[in-house]
Design a protein around this motif. Structure first.
Motif, PDB file in Angstrom:
ATOM      1  N   ASN A 290       0.804  -1.240   0.000  1.00 44.63           N
ATOM      2  CA  ASN A 290       0.000   0.000   0.000  1.00 44.63           C
ATOM      3  C   ASN A 290       0.830   1.281   0.000  1.00 44.63           C
ATOM      4  N   GLN A 292       2.277   4.676  -0.874  1.00 44.94           N
ATOM      5  CA  GLN A 292       1.844   5.812  -1.673  1.00 44.94           C
ATOM      6  C   GLN A 292       2.865   6.938  -1.581  1.00 44.94           C
ATOM      7  N   THR A 393      -3.910   7.400  -6.510  1.00 43.81           N
ATOM      8  CA  THR A 393      -4.535   6.120  -6.172  1.00 43.81           C
ATOM      9  C   THR A 393      -3.609   4.925  -6.410  1.00 43.81           C
ATOM     10  N   SER A 394      -2.488   5.131  -7.092  1.00 43.20           N
ATOM     11  CA  SER A 394      -1.530   4.046  -7.314  1.00 43.20           C
ATOM     12  C   SER A 394      -0.891   3.635  -5.989  1.00 43.20           C
ATOM     13  N   ARG A 395      -0.590   2.352  -5.884  1.00 44.51           N
ATOM     14  CA  ARG A 395       0.046   1.849  -4.663  1.00 44.51           C
ATOM     15  C   ARG A 395       1.194   0.914  -5.024  1.00 44.51           C
ATOM     16  N   ASP A 421      -4.781   8.569 -11.887  1.00 41.87           N
ATOM     17  CA  ASP A 421      -3.550   9.338 -11.658  1.00 41.87           C
ATOM     18  C   ASP A 421      -3.053   9.973 -12.948  1.00 41.87           C
ATOM     19  N   THR A 512      -4.492   6.456   3.740  1.00 42.11           N
ATOM     20  CA  THR A 512      -4.278   7.010   2.399  1.00 42.11           C
ATOM     21  C   THR A 512      -3.416   8.246   2.560  1.00 42.11           C
TER      22      THR A 512
END
Length: 538
Positions: A290, A292, A393-395, A421, A512
């Motif tokens: 996850n 970011q 939103t990319s992880r 993104d 997030t």
């Protein structure tokens, strides 16, 4: 050699310094604070603009590199992280941004009870000593926040006026009642010096007998008895040592080092740990996942009016700026070059700001990245204008290279992995071009240096972004907070799932990434985390 304390904190960075202060404040508990780096007593750390000299200083900087990033044309991304008392807060650009209120309401909506905006605002205010009275700010807290709006370079006003001409609202305080809009950044300084959490929280607490600080102490693994964390094994001055924790072990190593230590200690994806020869304590597949980060690109413009280049490029200008700073801790050396910017919506369909803007009255186009010093800008008048998506939103993920505690972990940022993104990047590219073609900025620009006027249209500008964009140094979420032990790492009280006596309190727990610079919300997490630890200790 074995010592025993109530609490052991691993990492004297942004969060660890806050925790060390708060957990020893009442005098009831003994605390050991372990830091892999050394002292922060350097002029290049304490002088605000000196962070340009710490960017590639291996003595105080982990100097990580990511794996090649496919979406960036196979380029690696350089990730400086503080290996020094104060952590990355000792080498950052000091911008104080809490994030948008909805960032934290989203945390709460994901199942993290007690982490909504109304819940966290008191902890932002608790840490803060702001320049002026405001219902949205704190006064008298340990860490000073400086309003630089009356001290920014005059060319910054042209940016703010231009953005307003395009219909973006003005914000007099990105951390106040109306955080959306354009304006001037606040910074963590006090009296012209950097106000890191080391200066604000740790150094005042070091005189307490209940606090023991070990620098150049490299944590090797967390010690477990069954599923309970009972201590830390670490190396110090060439010797292997053990420290026992009567109450809790707290990891505050940040988004890279905290998941790394968990995995080295057997808390992680069991299959991956066994491949590295590590016996699993808990099969926790969320550890290191996850990841970011914010990623940005800068456009550079030559102008017909003076910028900081004219002040800080000539040797005489450097001398004058240095003498002024020595005399009264004022002038350009007392500030960050990140002076103005904002949080804006790229179009009316967006419910919240989706882009962060930076306007810096300086440029450094002629110097290779590996040789850049912020005290040696270009020999002509110019500025840079940047954007990054607020909530990508990319992880990505972080994994171990091997079982050696001193081996660097493997970092996979996975930038631009989602269409959302990419859409935000395209919108940001268009907005930068729209800004520089609007008065009053348009009136002072003589030439677009980078990317240049031949780069036009979404396809070309996206290709340019992939070729030049890089991290904004905000990694988060690798020990993500959440209610599902299968997907997250810590619960809403920052306790590691399925073990006892172990918490993570740093930026790695963000569910997030927040909209903006991540240092201020990390301080908030540490303040709230410390309150939870003390409450549970009763």
């Amino acid at each position: 050699m074995t010592e025993e304390f109530d609490f052991i904190i691993v990492g004297a960075g942004t969060a660890g310094c806050v925790l060390a202060n708060r957990l020893t404040e009442n005098g009831k508990y003994s605390v050991l604070l372990l830091e892999a780096g050394g002292s922060d007593l350097s002029i290049w750390i304490q002088m605000p603009i000196g962070y340009g000299r710490t960017f590639f200083d291996r003595r105080i900087n982990w100097m990580y590199d990511t794996e090649p990033v496919e979406s960036l044309g196979g380029r690696r991304s350089y990730w400086p992280r503080g290996k020094v008392i104060g952590g990355s807060g000792s080498i950052n650009a000091m911008v104080y941004v809490r994030g948008q209120p909805r960032d934290f309401d989203d945390w709460k909506a994901l199942g993290n009870v007690g982490w909504g905006w109304d819940d966290v605002l008191p902890f932002f205010k608790k840490s803060e000593d702001f320049d002026w009275h405001s219902a949205h700010h704190g006064r008298g807290g340990p860490q000073h926040v400086t309003d630089i709006s009356s001290h920014v370079h005059p060319v910054c006003h042209s940016f703010v006026e231009t953005a307003q001409a395009l219909g973006f609202p003005a914000s007099s305080d990105f951390n106040g009642a109306r955080p959306e809009g354009v304006g001037y950044y606040q910074i963590n300084t006090r009296g012209g010096w950097r106000a890191s959490t080391a200066n604000a929280f740790l150094h005042p607490a070091r005189k307490r007998k209940s606090l023991a600080l070990r620098t150049h102490a490299h944590a090797q693994r967390i010690l477990f008895e069954g599923k309970r964390a009972v201590g830390v094994a670490y190396s110090h001055k060439g010797a292997d040592r053990i420290a026992k924790a009567r109450r809790e072990v707290i990891l505050s190593g940040g988004a890279i080092n905290s998941p790394q230590l968990l995995m080295l200690s057997g808390v992680g994806d069991a299959g991956q740990l066994q491949k590295s020869g590590i016996d699993p304590v808990v099969d926790a597949k969320g550890v290191g996942r996850n990841l970011q980060d914010h990623i940005a690109v800068s456009y550079f413009y030559k102008v017909r009016t003076a910028t900081l280049n004219d002040v800080l490029h000539p040797m005489l200008g450097k001398i004058r700026a240095g003498l002024r700073y020595m005399a009264d801790r004022a002038g350009p050396l007392s500030l960050s070059v990140n002076q103005s910017g904002g949080f804006v919506r790229s179009d009316a369909t967006k419910l919240h700001p989706n882009l962060q803007l930076y306007f810096s009255p300086v440029s450094y186009t002629k110097t290779p990245l590996s040789e850049r010093k912020l005290l040696n800008p270009d020999p002509f008048s110019a500025f840079l204008l940047s954007h990054n998506p607020c909530r990508p939103t990319s992880r990505g993920h972080i994994e171990l290279a091997c079982a050696d505690p001193k081996a660097y972990p493997v970092i996979h940022p996975n930038y631009l992995a989602t269409q959302a993104d990419i859409d935000d990047v395209l919108a940001g590219n268009r907005l930068l071009r729209q800004l520089v073609r609007t008065r009053p900025l348009a009136d002072i620009i003589t030439e677009e240096l980078i990317p240049g006027p031949t780069i036009e249209g979404d396809e070309a500008l996206l290709a340019d972004f992939r070729a030049r964009a890089d991290t904004v140094y905000h990694p988060t979420s690798t020990c993500m907070m959440g209610s599902d032990p299968a997907a997250s790492v810590v619960d809403a009280r920052l306790k590691v799932h399925r073990v006892e006596g172990l918490r993570v309190i740093d930026a790695s727990v963000f569910p997030t990434i927040t909209s903006g610079n991540t240092n201020a919300p990390t301080v908030m997490v540490a303040e709230k985390g410390a309150a939870m630890v003390l409450e549970d200790a009763k």
